[in-house]
Structures are given as structure tokens and as C-alpha cells.
Design an enzyme around this catalytic site. Sequence first.
Site, PDB file in Angstrom:
ATOM      1  CG  HIS A 459      -1.757   1.206   1.382  1.00  0.00           C
ATOM      2  ND1 HIS A 459      -3.059   1.272   0.945  1.00  0.00           N
ATOM      3  CD2 HIS A 459      -1.485   2.435   1.917  1.00  0.00           C
ATOM      4  CE1 HIS A 459      -3.549   2.476   1.190  1.00  0.00           C
ATOM      5  NE2 HIS A 459      -2.618   3.206   1.794  1.00  0.00           N
ATOM      6  CD  GLU A 460       1.732   3.778   3.656  1.00  0.00           C
ATOM      7  OE1 GLU A 460       2.052   4.834   3.064  1.00  0.00           O
ATOM      8  OE2 GLU A 460       0.678   3.663   4.309  1.00  0.00           O
ATOM      9  CG  HIS A 463       0.496   6.483  -0.519  1.00  0.00           C
ATOM     10  ND1 HIS A 463      -0.569   7.197  -1.009  1.00  0.00           N
ATOM     11  CD2 HIS A 463       0.031   5.845   0.596  1.00  0.00           C
ATOM     12  CE1 HIS A 463      -1.634   7.000  -0.235  1.00  0.00           C
ATOM     13  NE2 HIS A 463      -1.294   6.188   0.740  1.00  0.00           N
ATOM     14  CG  HIS A 466       0.175   9.238  -6.764  1.00  0.00           C
ATOM     15  ND1 HIS A 466      -0.944   9.534  -6.019  1.00  0.00           N
ATOM     16  CD2 HIS A 466      -0.022   9.853  -7.954  1.00  0.00           C
ATOM     17  CE1 HIS A 466      -1.776  10.278  -6.733  1.00  0.00           C
ATOM     18  NE2 HIS A 466      -1.238  10.494  -7.907  1.00  0.00           N
TER      19      HIS A 466
END
Length: 670
Positions: A459-460, A463, A466
Site C-alpha cells: 500500500h505505502e 503512494h 504516485h
Amino acid sequence: MTNPLLAASPLPYGLPPFEDLTVEQYREAFEAGLSAHLDEIRAITENPEPATLHNTALAMERSGQLLNRAAAAFFTLVSADASPQIRELETELSPRLSAHQDEVFLNRALYGRFAALSTDGCDPESARLVEEYLKEFRQSGIQLDEPGQERLRAINSELARLGTGFGQRVKEGMKSAALLLEDAADLAGLPAGDVAKAAEAARAARHASGYLLTLVQPGNQPALAALEKRDVRRRLFEASVARGTGGGTLDVLDLAIDLARLRAEKAQLLGFGNYAELVADRQTAPDFQAVGSVLNRMAPAAIRNADAEARALAQVAGHPLEPWDWAYYSAKVQREKYDVDEQALRPYFELERVITDGVFFAATALYGITFQERTDLYGYHPDVRIWEVHNGDGTQLGLFLGDYYARESKRGGAWMNSLVDQSALLGTRPVAINTLNISKPPAGEPTLLTLDELRTLFHEFGHALHGLLSDVTYPRFSGTAVPRDFVEYPSQVNEMWIMWPEVLANYARHHTTGEPLPQDVVDRLEESRLWGEGFATTEYLGAALLDLAWHTLEPGDVPDDALEFEAKALAAAGIAHPLIPPRYRTGYFQHIFAGAGYAAGYYSYIWSEVLDAETVDWFKENGGLTRANGERFRQELLSRGNSRDPLQSFRILRGRDARLEPLLKRRGLQ
């Protein structure tokens, strides 16, 4: 000695020279940065030439680089490696930085130049830049008269002070609530590796003997699933959910009440009915009523599923359930009904292999990017690792920092932040950090992840992608600088690769034998996927609806008793469950009270998951883990940041607006 922050860093990609920095140099850099930024703003407002894109909007984008450089480095330490001196400086700086923000966006001369700009003939990103600045001026109170602006400045300064205090108390409260056990028999059920970690934690906390069960940020503690002694589970659970309450120096309830009251006043001052309306004005959601409608639609089905799970758990337990029993018997049902033992999976999820052969492998397969560790570069702590990232054609992309282990100087939770934002205007490439709180094993032992830690790692990194894959002109739009209820979307999409066959086969191997995770175990994991969704959705919705309850109050309605308000708010929302407290209770709801990050925005996770569920379907419909799919996702969504309407980016990718049904199906809420 020359202060390294006063000039651009000579290190690759502008990585701050953390080794060479002292607390006093951070202070000096902030003083210089605040002054320099105001000088740059003054140069814009006093320019005798008519306002143009270049001498106003682009000059604004180029301003504040010294201040930004100091803040990026300093606040990384505040979160991840804060000494008492760093915390003292944070307390001193927070209201000053708030005042500085007001000095910029309540500057009528500066607003006048932006209001005079014509965007005729501008490219779409430049036109959006002007529009977004004008919107921020309005949301910051430029339209208020002088008394109104003065009151707003006072509110913002006090909010900054209170939010900093809340965050610092929560961090200390999490440490002080750790459960010390003297008898090894009390740890019955914990894996041997976790027992060793608890012994190490006790020594690190300077206890002469015993075992220390440290806490994670949410209320539900991982050890509750394994501890066999019911009384030990009770003590751990009660220590966790009582954080921030009970009086004393670490009680935060007074701060939460003051924050809610001031936010309500600020919203009314700016012309909104409540703080949730103010926040919704900055998000992709049309309004907070739409948010409430989605959450309220899910709540009855979540409670229904949770009740069904509770009946199954009580049958296995053979006695009435208490909240501290849930995780233990849920794991027991998972083992007995689905033949899935999450503890037995950990040897297949060794951290190093998951990073290189899982997280990085999937990113290379999708986006063509490669990772080379740079042991010659130093972060802010010896545990921080640094990789240089290249595009498929060998060109430089940026730096990725991984800070995976828990320590006393780090706040709880997991997050991504940027040390350097990508910007064509400034000629900068991204430097992104992932920070987690995985318990560090004794020296020489492998780091074996839980399923939850595995999910957090992917999940991290979503980020981080992104930020790393950003390709915008203006720093204001870079990477994750998107509305709060959109920012979780790309990171949630990256979780789909955890169980993707090609990825799983590459990283999920036993750390001693090298044997792959058996396919029948994978099949049973998929079969048990919906088990526990009732608990998970109820726990999440409890926190999201509690957040909205705090932020839909008018100033005169803010309560004096925070815990009584919490109980009534959950009951009124139909999400109160005697066995499932919210994921975050008021006393440790750092997301919404330690700064304004997720205030009236904790719903963002489920709102983003609507887009995520649709995008997972899109990947599957188009062949899954392919370079073609990765390139389209990169070009149309990840690279765009906020340079165009994020929902437009989604529509271009998916070909239509998002529908709620894929998410309801995923969570068993049809």
C-alpha cells in the site's frame, strides 16, 4: 560552519544532508526561509508590470524553495526520528508556520494580481494552476474583512498549537501504554520470534527483565489474535483503547474538544455550515452529504455481517464474547474452518524478499522501472535504506527511501512523504519515503511479516509510485498533491499485486527452505477472503462516521464530555457495536486531530476504494500485470498528479464514472 540547508543540496536528487544537520541549523534555515519567502512574495506584489502568468503564478511556484527544503527535512524527522529537541522546535514552529501561511494567502495585493490574470491562451495545466490558487485564496479567507481575518489568524495559530500537542501526546501515549509482562508464560500463543522481540523491546525501554508488548496505532492490537491467556488479552486491549483518556499529562480529550470547537468556528467564519462542508469543498466528493449517504448505506450491512461473525465466534469460544476475544477466536475460526493459519504464513513473507522480489518486481513488470540500492548515501537514521530508481530506458527517475522498523523516536502508523517533489519548472526529480513500524527482530534473525504488514508494504509503495512517477510542470500539482479523498486510490490499487500469481510466486518463498507458498494455501486464503470483513468494515466505518460527527458540529454544539459524545455519535450513526470499537477512538485518532490532514476526511479510504475496486476490474479485464496496462495507468493517472481533475484522469482510464457495486461485492455488502 555553513548551514547545508541554506543552499540546494549537492547530494544526488537533492537528498538532504541529514548527517551534517543540527537542530540549530534547522531553526536557522526556517528563520531564513520564512524571511526569504516573504521577500519573494513582496517582489511579486510590488512588480510594476501588469500581472502575467510568468511574473505572478510561475513566480509564486518558484518561491519558498528554502522554506520548503527546510520543512521537508525537518518534518521527516518530526515523524520518523524525533529527539526531545526536535519536538520542542516543532512546538515553537507550528503556530509560526500557520501564521506564515496566512500572511501569504490573506495578502490582498497578491490575490489582486492572481484575480487580474487571464488564462486565455494558457495550456490546460497553467490555466488550472491559476484556478487552484484563486480557490485556495478564497478557502483561506481572502474575502473576509479585517476583523474577520484577524480572528481567522488567531484560530489557525491555535489550531496549529493544539494539533502539534495532540500528536506529541499520542506518540508518548502509545509508548507508555505498552504492556509489560514479567512471566514468559503470559505470552503463551505468541510465535517465538514475537516473544524474542518483546524481550528486546523491554531491554530497549530499559526494563531490567520481562517482555514488553508495544502497541500499534489502531485500537486492535496484532497480538490479540495469538495470546492464549484471556486476562492478558483483556489487559492489552484495555491499555490500547484507553489511550489518551483518564486524565494526566497524556490525556488528549481536552485538545480534541478545543480542536472541534475552533474548526467549527473557522468553518462558519468562512461561510460554511460546519467543518465537514469546508473540507468537502476541497475534495472530489460533491459534498459531505454524498459522503454520509455512502457510509450510511454500508453501515447496516456491515453490522449485519459483524453480528453473523460474532455468532460464529461465540459458538467456537463456548462462552459470551468480550471485545478482547474477537481477534483470538477469529484466527481460530480461520484455522478450523478454512485451514488458514496466518502465523504459519509469516516464514513465507521475509521482508527483504518481499521488497525486492515482490514490491519492486511488480513495479518493474508494470512500469519498467528498476531499483539499485545506494549504500553510499545516508538517510536520517541507520535503518533507512536508499534506492536509486531508473526508467526502463536507463534514464534517472528519482530516489526511494525505505524506513521499515519501529523505534521510540518514530510515531505510530505507516505513511509516505516526499523530500523532493518532481517538477519540470524547477528541474527537480522526486525523492520519496515509505515509513512503517515493523518490529525489529533480534540481530541475525529474519524479519517475517504478517499479512497486515505485507499489505501495508504494498500500500505505502503505491503512494511512493504516485510520487516517483509524477510528470508535471508545477510543484503544486506533483505526485500525491491531490485531494485527500483521491490520494489513497493509487496506493490501494497497488495492493492487488500482493496475491497476483506471478508476483506471489516470485516473493512468497520459505525463508529457510526456499519452497514456494503452496497453491492449496493460496486457494484457501482466497476462499477465506470475506471472513472478517464484517469486523473490518464496521471498525473502519466507526472511525469514519465518528470523524464526521466531530466535524458536523456547530460551535455551540461541541460537547464537554468527549467520550459521552463518541458513544452517542456511534449509536446515532447505527455503527455502535458492543464488541467492535472504532478503528481509532477519539483519544488516539491522530489522523484527524494531529493536524488537519484527514479531519472530516477519514472517509477517504472507502471513497478511494470505490475507484480502486473499479480499477482492479479494469486491470483484470485487460490482461493484468502487463507493461501496456502499467504504461496506461502511469500516463493517464499516476503521472498526472493534480495537473488535471483527478476524476477526469480516472474517467479517461476507465472509460466511465465509477460505480459502487464492485466495492460492495468486494466487501460482501451487497
